[in-house]
Enzyme design. Structure first.
Site, PDB file in Angstrom:
ATOM      1  N   SER A  22       0.738  -1.028  -0.317  1.00 16.46           N
ATOM      2  CA  SER A  22       0.119   0.163   0.173  1.00 16.46           C
ATOM      3  C   SER A  22       0.939   1.237  -0.149  1.00 16.46           C
ATOM      4  O   SER A  22       1.036   2.174   1.223  1.00 16.46           O
ATOM      5  CB  SER A  22      -1.136  -0.206   1.282  1.00 16.46           C
ATOM      6  OG  SER A  22      -1.767   0.520   1.140  1.00 16.46           O
ATOM      7  N   ASN A  25       0.705   4.387   2.467  1.00 16.46           N
ATOM      8  CA  ASN A  25       0.484   4.263   3.496  1.00 16.46           C
ATOM      9  C   ASN A  25       1.819   3.133   4.443  1.00 16.46           C
ATOM     10  O   ASN A  25       2.426   2.557   4.069  1.00 16.46           O
ATOM     11  CB  ASN A  25      -0.786   2.827   3.885  1.00 16.46           C
ATOM     12  CG  ASN A  25      -0.712   2.287   5.412  1.00 16.46           C
ATOM     13  OD1 ASN A  25      -0.360   2.136   6.354  1.00 16.46           O
ATOM     14  ND2 ASN A  25      -2.053   1.364   5.212  1.00 16.46           N
ATOM     15  N   ASN A 110     -13.269  -0.599   4.417  1.00 19.64           N
ATOM     16  CA  ASN A 110     -12.925   0.111   2.986  1.00 19.64           C
ATOM     17  C   ASN A 110     -13.737  -0.644   2.356  1.00 19.64           C
ATOM     18  O   ASN A 110     -13.945  -1.154   1.006  1.00 19.64           O
ATOM     19  CB  ASN A 110     -11.924  -0.363   2.687  1.00 19.64           C
ATOM     20  CG  ASN A 110     -10.695   0.633   3.179  1.00 19.64           C
ATOM     21  OD1 ASN A 110      -9.721  -0.007   3.699  1.00 19.64           O
ATOM     22  ND2 ASN A 110     -10.981   2.488   2.683  1.00 19.64           N
ATOM     23  N   GLU A 174     -13.255   4.676  -1.847  1.00 24.45           N
ATOM     24  CA  GLU A 174     -12.537   3.700  -0.874  1.00 24.45           C
ATOM     25  C   GLU A 174     -13.642   3.599   0.459  1.00 24.45           C
ATOM     26  O   GLU A 174     -13.326   3.093   1.280  1.00 24.45           O
ATOM     27  CB  GLU A 174     -11.060   4.641   0.218  1.00 24.45           C
ATOM     28  CG  GLU A 174     -10.149   4.732  -1.106  1.00 24.45           C
ATOM     29  CD  GLU A 174      -9.368   3.649  -1.308  1.00 24.45           C
ATOM     30  OE1 GLU A 174      -8.916   2.895  -0.662  1.00 24.45           O
ATOM     31  OE2 GLU A 174      -8.831   3.606  -2.918  1.00 24.45           O
ATOM     32  N   HIS A 250      -6.662   7.611   3.807  1.00 29.50           N
ATOM     33  CA  HIS A 250      -8.076   8.225   4.276  1.00 29.50           C
ATOM     34  C   HIS A 250      -7.971   8.763   5.358  1.00 29.50           C
ATOM     35  O   HIS A 250      -7.374   9.513   6.500  1.00 29.50           O
ATOM     36  CB  HIS A 250      -8.717   6.371   4.528  1.00 29.50           C
ATOM     37  CG  HIS A 250      -7.842   5.230   3.522  1.00 29.50           C
ATOM     38  ND1 HIS A 250      -7.665   4.027   3.578  1.00 29.50           N
ATOM     39  CD2 HIS A 250      -8.831   5.720   1.932  1.00 29.50           C
ATOM     40  CE1 HIS A 250      -8.047   3.268   3.080  1.00 29.50           C
ATOM     41  NE2 HIS A 250      -8.233   4.354   2.207  1.00 29.50           N
ATOM     42  N   CYS A 369     -10.830   0.694  11.138  1.00 31.36           N
ATOM     43  CA  CYS A 369     -10.330   0.143   9.909  1.00 31.36           C
ATOM     44  C   CYS A 369     -10.939  -1.390   9.480  1.00 31.36           C
ATOM     45  O   CYS A 369     -12.026  -1.849   8.733  1.00 31.36           O
ATOM     46  CB  CYS A 369      -8.795  -0.006   9.138  1.00 31.36           C
ATOM     47  SG  CYS A 369      -8.142   1.609   8.538  1.00 31.36           S
TER      48      CYS A 369
END
Length: 445
Positions: A22, A25, A110, A174, A250, A369
């Site tokens: 990612s 991230n 997500n 997302e 995010h 998350c």
């Protein structure tokens, strides 16, 4: 009728690994190639979910994706037996194999965007799976995500399921990680906040320079249309591109909301005051508590490292709000000091509870998350597949299932092991029977 917010957490899949997939991230990238422990990861997630159920929260579980994803490998030209495909992919395209083995569906923030029935034109709960086009390893999730959501919320009288948005960067979506909902009570019409990183059709609009903006304004507007939301209960906010470039991939890494509280970092948004005025005006006469964390107390770097904002704010049965935080917040002096101060400030947030979700954190995902929020009433809850709801029996059964099927050590090299396919499919086939999901996976069809 009772109204509440349920949390549906993603079960960590058997192929949980650290492949550093990612870009943007920081935690995911910095832990690339570390050896993971899928068994511990799954148990950490289950423990957190059970703790919330024990607090009196409505808590469900969402099944993981089928991985390794041999269907995608076949689609991109690998052929032969399952073992031959894995072997060829490992030799010829190891990065593609890693993408097809990711357990990233555990981060159900997500999975989809959810609008409760109190906000929608037709009075149904609406779900749109996120297309996740920005990351290859996540872009292969939406079809199965849609299957799992439809098998979990499996009553067309109460639930409306949409196809994911077109698979193009203009509609980069997302899911709930860039969406939050403010309301006085969960049963009242609320204000849905859509946070985006760029405008695909406006080249002059602000956007990050170093890391990609994964959510577009156009995607957020499309979701609002699909869900039948009115302009009166929708606000679009631009995320500050500078914080995206500092690892805030995010919005749920820099802000989190619940009922009448928006908890956010000072640098989270652009045009903050005007947007907050719009939120308050659309919210109505009651006060929205905008809780700003100043940069002087918590830097962006500390916020990202600790996942201060990737916490869950929940309303307990007593009516008090609590923050569910990763233990990483305790270990960061600035963040721990701030959270200790927060509960004394007279806001609705009265307590902080810490949970160890380090296996998830090392891959870049905190408590928020791991969960998809679904505001609902008791009639809608009764229409949910009851075998997906967390209780003592399901907790015991899923822990035994993890013990039976999961490895306690998985390196990136292990992803080419043909035995992993057999282990994973055997586990998922049994899981669909435990949770009574039917045939949601391609290998079952």
């Amino acid at each position: 009728m009772k109204h509440f917010e349920a949390n549906f957490d993603g079960l960590v899949g058997p192929t949980h690994n650290y492949a550093g997939l990612s870009f943007g991230n920081v935690a995911s990238f910095s832990n690339a190639s570390a050896v993971s422990d899928p068994k511990s990861a799954a148990k950490q997630g289950l423990k957190k979910a059970k703790a919330l159920a024990d607090m009196g929260m409505v808590q469900g579980m969402l099944a993981p994706q089928e991985r390794p994803d041999l269907h995608t490998l076949r689609r991109i030209g690998f052929s032969g037996t399952d073992a031959e495909i894995l072997n060829k992919a490992a030799k010829e395209a190891p990065a593609l194999l890693r993408a097809c083995c990711s357990a990233s569906s555990m981060w159900t923030a997500n999975a989809a965007t959810v609008s409760p029935s109190a906000d929608t034109q037709d009075g149904k709960l609406h779900f749109t799976p996120a297309n996740l086009v920005d990351k290859l390893h996540r872009s292969i999730e939406p079809v199965t995500t849609g299957n799992i959501l439809a098998a979990t919320f499996n009553n067309s009288r109460h639930f409306s399921h949409h196809q994911h948005l077109p698979e193009h960067s203009s509609f980069g979506d997302e899911g709930a990680a860039n969406h939050t909902r403010l309301c006085e009570n969960y049963g009242n019409a609320g204000v849905e906040l859509f946070v985006y990183g760029q405008e695909a059709t406006n080249p002059n609009a602000p956007k990050p320079q170093k890391y990609p903006a994964r959510q577009t304004l156009e995607a957020s507007q499309a979701i609002a249309r699909l869900h039948g939301l009115s302009e009166e209960n929708t606000v679009y906010l631009s995320q500050n591109p500078d914080v995206i470039d500092q690892g805030v991939f995010h919005n749920d890494v820099i802000a989190v909301g619940n009922q009448n509280v928006l908890f956010y970092h000072q640098q989270a948004f652009l045009d903050t005051q005007n947007k907050f005025d719009e939120i308050q005006q659309k919210f109505g006469d009651s006060k929205v508590h905008f809780i700003e964390v100043p940069t002087a107390k918590v830097s962006i770097e500390d916020a990202v490292k600790s996942y201060l904002f990737n916490t869950q704010i929940i309303t307990l049965p007593s009516g008090e709000m609590a923050i569910i935080a990763p233990t990483n917040c305790q270990e960061n002096p600035a963040v721990f000091a701030y959270l200790n101060e927060l509960v004394t400030l007279g806001t609705p947030i009265k307590q902080v509870n810490y949970f160890d979700v380090k296996q998830s954190m090392q891959n870049g995902g905190g408590p928020a998350c791991l969960r998809l929020r679904v505001a609902m009433n008791d009639m809608e809850l009764a229409a949910v597949n009851q075998n997906t709801l967390m209780n003592d029996a399901l907790f015991t059964r899923l822990n035994a299932w993890v013990d039976k099927h999961y490895r306690d050590r998985l390196s990136v090299d292990d992803l080419a092991d043909p035995q992993l396919i057999i282990e994973s499919r055997t586990a998922l086939d049994e899981l669909t029977q435990i949770m009574k999901l039917g045939s949601v996976y391609q290998f079952q069809k």
